[in-house]
Design an enzyme around this catalytic site. Structure first.
Site, PDB file in Angstrom:
ATOM      1  N   GLN A  98       0.851  -1.192   0.000  1.00 39.06           N
ATOM      2  CA  GLN A  98       0.000   0.000   0.000  1.00 39.06           C
ATOM      3  C   GLN A  98       0.887   1.241   0.000  1.00 39.06           C
ATOM      4  O   GLN A  98       1.717   1.432   0.894  1.00 39.06           O
ATOM      5  CB  GLN A  98      -0.925   0.049   1.213  1.00 39.06           C
ATOM      6  CG  GLN A  98      -1.955   1.183   1.063  1.00 39.06           C
ATOM      7  CD  GLN A  98      -2.714   1.481   2.325  1.00 39.06           C
ATOM      8  OE1 GLN A  98      -2.115   1.887   3.331  1.00 39.06           O
ATOM      9  NE2 GLN A  98      -4.023   1.282   2.295  1.00 39.06           N
ATOM     10  N   TYR A 179      -5.539  11.089   4.249  1.00 40.94           N
ATOM     11  CA  TYR A 179      -4.177  11.302   3.770  1.00 40.94           C
ATOM     12  C   TYR A 179      -4.193  12.113   2.473  1.00 40.94           C
ATOM     13  O   TYR A 179      -5.219  12.650   2.082  1.00 40.94           O
ATOM     14  CB  TYR A 179      -3.451   9.968   3.667  1.00 40.94           C
ATOM     15  CG  TYR A 179      -3.375   9.268   5.003  1.00 40.94           C
ATOM     16  CD1 TYR A 179      -2.868   9.929   6.129  1.00 40.94           C
ATOM     17  CD2 TYR A 179      -3.837   7.973   5.175  1.00 40.94           C
ATOM     18  CE1 TYR A 179      -2.822   9.323   7.367  1.00 40.94           C
ATOM     19  CE2 TYR A 179      -3.792   7.351   6.417  1.00 40.94           C
ATOM     20  CZ  TYR A 179      -3.287   8.039   7.512  1.00 40.94           C
ATOM     21  OH  TYR A 179      -3.245   7.439   8.754  1.00 40.94           O
ATOM     22  N   ARG A 226      -7.748   2.598  -2.854  1.00 40.76           N
ATOM     23  CA  ARG A 226      -8.584   2.567  -1.646  1.00 40.76           C
ATOM     24  C   ARG A 226      -9.244   3.915  -1.394  1.00 40.76           C
ATOM     25  O   ARG A 226      -8.597   4.968  -1.490  1.00 40.76           O
ATOM     26  CB  ARG A 226      -7.745   2.185  -0.421  1.00 40.76           C
ATOM     27  CG  ARG A 226      -8.603   1.777   0.775  1.00 40.76           C
ATOM     28  CD  ARG A 226      -7.763   1.462   1.982  1.00 40.76           C
ATOM     29  NE  ARG A 226      -8.457   0.524   2.876  1.00 40.76           N
ATOM     30  CZ  ARG A 226      -8.226   0.437   4.178  1.00 40.76           C
ATOM     31  NH1 ARG A 226      -7.337   1.214   4.766  1.00 40.76           N
ATOM     32  NH2 ARG A 226      -8.878  -0.439   4.910  1.00 40.76           N
ATOM     33  N   GLY A 314      -9.146  -6.497   9.471  1.00 40.50           N
ATOM     34  CA  GLY A 314      -7.935  -5.958  10.066  1.00 40.50           C
ATOM     35  C   GLY A 314      -7.510  -6.691  11.324  1.00 40.50           C
ATOM     36  O   GLY A 314      -6.663  -7.575  11.294  1.00 40.50           O
TER      37      GLY A 314
END
Length: 357
Positions: A98, A179, A226, A314
């Site tokens: 990622q 982000y 994503r 996760g």
């Protein structure tokens, strides 16, 4: 929960199951942001996932937002990651890196030259950075020039090539969680008046350019993307999600990407995105009220409903390296220890036990 264990094709990869491992920051990189031998063990233990997506990995020095996170912008980092991918492949697994540029979720403390983090506009996140020296408030970032935007697109493409050199099966571009790409998408972080700000078509431009450049660099069939519609993390306040994400997804769909990955906050918006996206959709389901994380049962349910083609979990993967076997057996499951999520040694990282046969 047989749905989780049906094969699925993602890009050119024929995967044995639809139970993917979600990207999770663990803050255990060594000096120079190089993955350690311990990271190779951690990911290899979880090679039973249909696909592993690694922790967020910075494509450049200025892309770092947390302490001890790994990079993919130096030769030493490539060599470190090669040990990880070799270990995963030796156990029959598949792994994507990622690529995560944190943008304004950074701090001069992290950078050798003490520079400001970059962002679409000089608007601070309101969040903080943990350091061994204490908690530091994020400053307002430096507003990126168009030249810096182009250079950052190039950083993503270069990091993607490095990922392939390191043996990864592909990469996931992180456009979520507040982000850098998400900052461009959201008007609360992006007040630009040029071609990268203002109307929705401009705010999606940077993320689309990154996806296109990464696809050109390594082949779009090796690229995931994503998103996290309506996610308020890291100071994000979306006002036009219902217009924004269909526009973004339609633009991304032109490039033949391997998959779209949704970190879910709004089920109705997930359905809208699902209808717009023509390819493989991977869903990290929103946790049920009162639950700290999404569960295997939720994952199987969204597959049955046709909301997704694969699911990511996760904390279940974090605490259960043999998760597929535990699901098939109906448990029991190890409980994740939140105190060891970030930083530290092997404890809470590589020492979660497998089931006793």
């Amino acid at each position: 929960m047989n749905e989780l264990f049906e094969p699925v094709t993602v890009g050119k990869l024929d995967l044995p199951n639809r139970l993917f491992m979600s990207p999770m920051t663990r803050s255990r990189a060594g000096g120079g942001a190089v993955p350690t031998e311990m990271a190779a063990q951690y990911y290899a233990q979880r090679a039973g996932a249909g696909l592993i997506v690694t922790e967020g990995t910075q494509p450049s020095v200025i892309g770092q937002g947390y302490i001890d996170t790994p990079g993919l912008h130096s030769a030493a980092q490539v060599e470190g990651w090669r040990k990880v991918t070799d270990a995963v492949h030796a156990r029959g697994g598949r792994i994507f890196a990622q690529l995560m540029h944190t943008g304004r979720i950074g701090h001069p403390w992290l950078y050798p030259d003490g520079s400001l983090p970059l962002g679409p506009s000089p608007i601070a996140s309101g969040e903080t950075l943990y350091t061994p020296e204490g908690i530091l408030e994020h400053p307002a970032p430096k507003e990126m020039t168009t030249a810096e935007i182009a250079a950052t697109v190039g950083d993503f493409a270069r990091a993607a090539r490095n990922a392939i050199d390191a043996g990864f099966d592909g990469v996931e571009v992180h456009g979520a969680n507040g982000y850098l790409i998400h900052q461009f998408l959201c008007g609360s972080a992006n007040s630009r008046t040029d071609a990268y700000g203002g109307e929705v078509g401009n705010r999606i431009r940077f993320g689309v350019e990154v996806a296109h450049a990464v696809g050109e660099a390594i082949g779009p069939e090796r690229v995931g993307f994503r998103i996290s519609p309506r996610n308020p993390n890291n100071g994000i306040r979306e006002q036009d999600s219902a217009e924004l994400y269909p526009a973004l997804v339609r633009s991304l769909s032109r490039y033949g990407l391997a998959y779209l990955h949704i970190m879910e906050w709004d089920r109705e918006l997930t359905k809208v995105v699902r209808a717009e996206w023509p390819g493989v959709l991977v869903l990290n389901p929103k946790a049920e009220p009162g639950s700290p994380s999404s569960t295997p049962e939720q994952g199987a349910a969204v597959l049955r409903e046709g909301l997704a083609d694969a699911v990511t979990l996760g904390s279940y993967w974090l605490a259960n390296p043999d998760l597929p076997e535990r699901i098939k057996a109906g448990g029991p499951y190890n409980r994740p220890e939140s105190a060891t999520f970030y930083g530290g040694d092997h404890r809470g990282y590589t020492d979660y036990p497998a089931m006793v046969a």
